[in-house]
Design an enzyme around this catalytic site. Structure first.
Site, PDB file in Angstrom:
ATOM      1  N   LYS A 117       0.821  -1.209   0.000  1.00 33.52           N
ATOM      2  CA  LYS A 117       0.000   0.000   0.000  1.00 33.52           C
ATOM      3  C   LYS A 117       0.852   1.255   0.000  1.00 33.52           C
ATOM      4  CE  LYS A 117      -4.373  -1.656   1.600  1.00 33.52           C
ATOM      5  NZ  LYS A 117      -5.532  -1.527   2.463  1.00 33.52           N
ATOM      6  N   LYS A 199      -6.604 -11.644  -5.806  1.00 33.40           N
ATOM      7  CA  LYS A 199      -7.814 -11.845  -5.022  1.00 33.40           C
ATOM      8  C   LYS A 199      -8.880 -10.821  -5.441  1.00 33.40           C
ATOM      9  CE  LYS A 199      -9.246 -11.356  -0.242  1.00 33.40           C
ATOM     10  NZ  LYS A 199      -8.898 -11.213   1.155  1.00 33.40           N
ATOM     11  N   LYS A 202     -12.761  -5.182  -3.608  1.00 36.01           N
ATOM     12  CA  LYS A 202     -13.686  -4.077  -3.853  1.00 36.01           C
ATOM     13  C   LYS A 202     -12.930  -2.813  -4.244  1.00 36.01           C
ATOM     14  CE  LYS A 202     -13.614  -3.976   1.145  1.00 36.01           C
ATOM     15  NZ  LYS A 202     -14.186  -4.574   2.320  1.00 36.01           N
TER      16      LYS A 202
END
Ligand code: TRP
Length: 335
Positions: A117, A199, A202
């Site tokens: 991130k 994976k 969202k």
């Protein structure tokens, strides 16, 4: 009552930071439903985690109640489980700070999710994103949790929770139960429909990559028809055909059929009928849930009563652990 006390404790949570996908449903929620009779379960909506990335306040508000509604609509019984909103139990933030002072920078720097991130967000990364695994440890340790159902992407964070707990227990005295990961027997990791090596998430930029729990039927059909497959043309559960494999997984988790059954059923056929059946399976699984979510969202008084109840129980248990920790660290009790 006595029997209830003997039950093992399970804690898990989902962030209300985006709309939930069928990955959340098939990979987590559907399994949680199966745990509710055997375990003493705490299912949290981890809103404090969501703000590690800036949220639009009105979206956060809406999604928090939507996630609660989805928990209930998916079959998690609010009478049997403790359902609550993380920010309603201040002990999470408080223990989070105390544990931050018992965690090393080096440990947090090694977290792969943080490394990924921080590359994505560059210099504008919040300190909370770095510290977030400590808050997660607080979530888990406050309830003397035995088992934490998590996907592989959270395993490293769970290991850190264990390390923090062990360190604290050694430095002071036994205080926290050391939590174990709970790997469901039929674990399902649902992959991205466009890039099946990743994976399903969202937060993907491409809406065709995921199916939301609240996607309308025609959107589901369209997304499945566009899901990436391959030119082999055989419905086979194989690592050479990750797109098809993922669709088989989805169908298998929904229908209870094994991947082998599904392979046999579609022997000699291409992907067209298979994809149609996958789409219809998802639609019929989600339709009653969507209907229930909409009903629940229109009854705010009911939702309020659920999270108030959950908060009361969670606060009681969490505060007991927090007080112990404070006392052991040398804080003066409030009296
Ligand atoms: N970090 C988890 C995720 O992003 C969510 C989470 C927060 C969690 N606290 C938790 C999961 C405690 C299990 C237990 O998916």
């Amino acid at each position: 009552m006595e029997q209830q006390e003997a039950k093992k404790v399970i804690f898990s949570g989902i962030q209300p930071s985006g709309e939930l996908t069928i990955g959340n449903y098939l990979g987590a929620l559907k399994n949680w439903v199966k745990l509710q009779d055997e375990y003493d379960c705490y299912f949290c909506i981890v809103d404090l985690h969501a703000i590690t990335v800036r949220q639009v306040p009105k979206d956060l508000r809406r999604r928090t109640l939507e996630v609660l509604s989805i928990y209930i609509a998916a079959g998690i019984d609010p009478e049997k489980n403790t359902l609550f909103i993380q920010s309603h139990v201040p002990a999470h933030s408080e223990l989070g700070w105390l544990l931050n002072c018992n965690t090393y920078m080096g440990e947090l720097s090694r977290m792969t999710q943080y490394k990924d991130k921080s590359q994505r967000y560059g210099n504008n990364i919040a300190a909370g994103l770095f510290n977030y695994p400590v808050l997660m440890a607080a979530d888990i340790l406050l309830y003397q949790t035995d088992l934490v159902p998590v996907g592989v992407d959270q395993k490293q964070h769970l290991e850190l929770s264990r390390d923090i707990a062990e360190r604290f227990n050694n430095a002071y005295s036994p205080t926290f139960k050391i939590p174990d990961p709970y790997i469901p027997k039929a674990g399902a990791k649902i992959m991205d429909l466009q890039e099946p090596t990743k994976k399903m998430s969202k937060s993907s930029d491409n809406a065709n990559s995921y199916i939301l729990i609240m996607d309308p039927p025609e959107v589901i059909r369209k997304k499945i028809s566009r899901a990436v497959t391959d030119s082999i043309g055989v419905v086979k559960y194989s690592d050479e055909q990750l797109g098809v494999k993922n669709l088989i997984t989805i169908l298998s988790v929904i229908t209870g059929k094994t991947p082998e059954d599904i392979e046999k059923e579609y022997e000699g056929q291409g992907y067209a009928q298979f994809k149609k059946d996958v789409a219809e399976a998802i639609v019929s699984e989600l339709e009653p849930i969507q209907k229930k979510v909409k009903e629940l969202l229109s009854d705010k008084t009911y939702l309020e009563s659920i999270y108030k109840n959950g908060t009361e129980k969670a606060n009681y248990v969490a505060n007991k652990t927090l007080r112990k920790v404070q006392k052991k660290m040398g804080f003066i009790p409030k009296k």
